[in-house]
Design an enzyme around this catalytic site. Structure first.
Site, PDB file in Angstrom:
ATOM      1  N   PHE A 200       3.591  98.689  56.881  1.00 48.28           N
ATOM      2  CA  PHE A 200       3.614  97.091  56.518  1.00 48.28           C
ATOM      3  C   PHE A 200       4.704  96.431  57.354  1.00 48.28           C
ATOM      4  CE2 PHE A 200       6.600  97.983  53.153  1.00 48.28           C
ATOM      5  CZ  PHE A 200       7.274  97.059  53.156  1.00 48.28           C
ATOM      6  N   LYS A 201       5.800  97.248  57.387  1.00 50.24           N
ATOM      7  CA  LYS A 201       7.044  96.653  58.194  1.00 50.24           C
ATOM      8  C   LYS A 201       6.927  96.197  59.552  1.00 50.24           C
ATOM      9  CE  LYS A 201       9.763  98.815  54.550  1.00 50.24           C
ATOM     10  NZ  LYS A 201      10.835  99.926  54.001  1.00 50.24           N
ATOM     11  N   ASP A 202       6.050  96.852  60.216  1.00 55.35           N
ATOM     12  CA  ASP A 202       5.498  96.437  61.635  1.00 55.35           C
ATOM     13  C   ASP A 202       5.336  95.065  61.613  1.00 55.35           C
ATOM     14  OD1 ASP A 202       5.787  98.892  62.980  1.00 55.35           O
ATOM     15  OD2 ASP A 202       3.523  99.422  62.192  1.00 55.35           O
TER      16      ASP A 202
ATOM     17  N   LEU B  60       8.766  93.474  61.894  1.00 56.58           N
ATOM     18  CA  LEU B  60       9.810  93.979  62.751  1.00 56.58           C
ATOM     19  C   LEU B  60       9.114  93.705  63.970  1.00 56.58           C
ATOM     20  CD1 LEU B  60      11.260  96.960  60.635  1.00 56.58           C
ATOM     21  CD2 LEU B  60      12.406  94.914  61.360  1.00 56.58           C
TER      22      LEU B  60
ATOM     23  N   THR C  93      11.091 101.167  57.353  1.00 60.05           N
ATOM     24  CA  THR C  93      12.034 100.253  58.174  1.00 60.05           C
ATOM     25  C   THR C  93      12.430 101.004  59.613  1.00 60.05           C
ATOM     26  OG1 THR C  93      12.616  98.932  56.415  1.00 60.05           O
ATOM     27  CG2 THR C  93      14.053  98.840  58.179  1.00 60.05           C
TER      28      THR C  93
END
Length: 546
Positions: A122-124, A127, A164
């Protein structure tokens, strides 16, 4: 309401002689305020009169609308912002970017798949956007330099408990004038997560395996940002969810999930979101979406055995010290959960193995401010802001000195009106993966959850059982692809004869463990000083190689 420029400040701002307001560019490039606080918007845009106009937009177009409200157009024009957003989400594999799938129609339980980006996490979502923002600001700065002047350069530093790091690396690899240093607890991330990070060989990427826990990594990063000389020399920037731009990008998928449901059922009134969380950034984005006017009935915090958030909602005390074993917390070694002296337990959901949830500070600031305004209606708003910052600063100084603090009962009550919490054990995590796959917990038989998403689903099922009469649909957030946590998934499904791990393995992961790697080690004896020295040495090597 459109947020005016320079309406960002630190959660710990309480001294009127110091700078209060910061631009969006300042907030993105600084990451962490010099007083140790986190940047936040003073006011949240109210979109209740207009958000339904967005219901048929693509994810990228919706992200533009949401982000535009928090960034003044004289900082980034419409055309520039649209280009940044479009590039950020062109890298996702699914046409919906973050599709919603049904897990159980009868229970009205749905899963928001947030793992279709480059690193399957999900951090894509945040980021990819943040990497393009860094590049945009640097290109603009370097276009203005005179001949003979040194180019502007960013040294991006982050701590990761797994996802992350790889998401940040994939967002910044190969970008000009950016060096990225990612610290992670040595031996405490999944093999796939470590491979994703350490097999990226771009010269500007540096992976640092730290002897210790994620919280040690996070403490080192915060200490570096508090170091004035280090900031002056290297122009440090943050990729952890302490960076406001990450929270901002994540607000979009709460709206998008609601709209996907709304297109199926035009009479939809409210929705409940369940979020597996460690550092509180993912669910904080939901708080902002709700504050903007999205009809969110409740935000449900799902924690693993590292349950500082769950305990806060139960007691009003935020404490690093876990409860005695007799109460089901400290000392409990359960199916692979290892209790450490510092209270952090190793679980099957390592991205949530966090003792202190950094983004919780932002929520507390808003809640304390609201309480100050209610208690003192005749006081100027600016004075309430100072009071809130002073109280918050005091609480976190107390946390640093004693390991805990307790907030006012009114603040706890406000938190409970918005959030509920559930703590999910290691055993329950495996059980949820297994029972979901077998079609016993949900009707979507054969669906494979990663352990973090399983914690969200376990909490969702409990929440649904507790509110059986509710007609509000539940959306649980799936934070990672199951192949990233092969050990936990295979352990949960080892007795299932029809399960074939190869069926869910993305082609991008095939052969990853055999690729060349580059990683540097930081021992506990080297600590912060060793990390500081290493960063300086590696940045100089990069500059000389250009």
């Amino acid at each position: 309401m459109v947020l005016a420029q320079s309406k960002y400040s630190s959660t710990r701002y309480h001294d009127p002689t110091l700078q209060e307001f910061f631009s969006f560019e300042d907030v993105v490039l600084k990451g962490l305020a010099s007083d140790g606080g986190l940047f936040h918007p003073h006011q949240v845009p109210d979109v209740r009169s207009k958000y339904l106009e967005w219901k048929d937009l693509s994810f990228a177009d919706l992200a533009f609308q949401v982000i535009r409200l928090y960034v003044d157009d004289h900082e980034i024009s419409n055309q520039e912002l649209k280009s940044i957003v479009d590039r950020s989400y062109s890298t996702f594999r699914h046409p919906e970017t973050v599709p919603l799938v049904s897990l159980d129609d009868k229970k009205d339980l749905h899963l928001l798949e947030l793992f279709h980006g480059p690193t399957f996490a999900f951090k894509d979502v945040a980021l990819q956007f943040l990497g393009n923002l860094f590049e945009f600001f640097l290109v603009r700065k370097n276009q203005k330099i005179q001949e003979g002047q040194a180019r502007h350069h960013l040294t991006v530093i982050g701590a990761t408990s797994g996802d992350t790091g790889s998401a940040a690396i994939y967002g910044l690899r190969g970008k000009k004038d950016v060096s990225i240093f990612i610290t992670f607890p040595d031996g405490k991330v999944s093999p796939v997560q470590e491979a994703q990070m350490t097999t990226v060989l771009d010269p500007n990427v540096h992976c640092l395996a730290v002897e210790g826990t994620f919280d040690d990594c996070q403490d080192y990063v915060k200490a570096l940002f508090a170091d004035a000389e280090m900031n002056k020399i290297h122009h440090l920037a943050a990729v952890n969810s302490i960076n406001w731009a990450r929270i901002l990008a994540q607000i979009t998928y709460y709206f998008y999930a609601y709209f996907q449901l709304l297109r199926q059922r035009p009479d939809l009134k409210q929705v409940k979101f369940v979020v597996p969380t460690g550092n509180f950034g993912d669910i904080l984005a939901g708080y902002y979406a709700r504050a903007m006017g999205l009809p969110v009935a409740k935000l449900v915090i799902a924690t693993n055995e590292n349950d500082i958030l769950h305990r806060f909602w139960q007691t009003g005390s935020y404490s690093k010290k876990q409860q005695p074993a007799s109460e089901g917390h400290e000392g409990l070694k359960e199916d692979g959960a290892e209790a450490h002296e510092d209270g952090v337990k190793e679980t099957y959901s390592p991205a949530m193995d966090i003792l202190v949830s950094s983004n919780f500070e932002r929520l507390l600031w808003h809640l304390i401010l609201e309480n100050e305004v209610k208690k003192n209606p005749g006081v100027k708003f600016e004075e309430s802001v100072l009071k809130a910052g002073s109280k918050l600063n005091g609480l976190f100084q107390q946390l640093k000195q004693t390991g805990s603090f307790t907030v006012e009962p009114e603040v706890v009550q406000s938190a409970r009106e918005i959030f509920t919490t559930h703590r999910v054990s290691n055993a329950e995590t495996l059980e949820t993966i297994r029972d979901s796959y077998k079609g016993q917990a949900i009707t979507n038989k054969g669906y494979v959850l990663d352990p973090h998403s399983a914690i969200g689903v376990a909490a969702s099922l409990r929440e649904i059982a507790a509110t059986a009469a509710s007609d509000v649909p539940t959306v649980s957030l799936a934070t990672a692809h199951p192949a990233k946590f092969a050990g936990a998934v295979e352990l949960a499904l080892k007795e299932e004869a029809d399960f074939d791990f190869g069926r869910i393995l993305p082609e991008q992961f095939v052969g990853l463990d055999e690729q060349e790697r580059r990683v540097l080690k930081i021992s506990s004896t080297e600590g912060l000083a060793g990390l500081r020295s290493l960063i300086t040495k590696e940045v100089e090597k990069e500059k000389q190689a250009r």
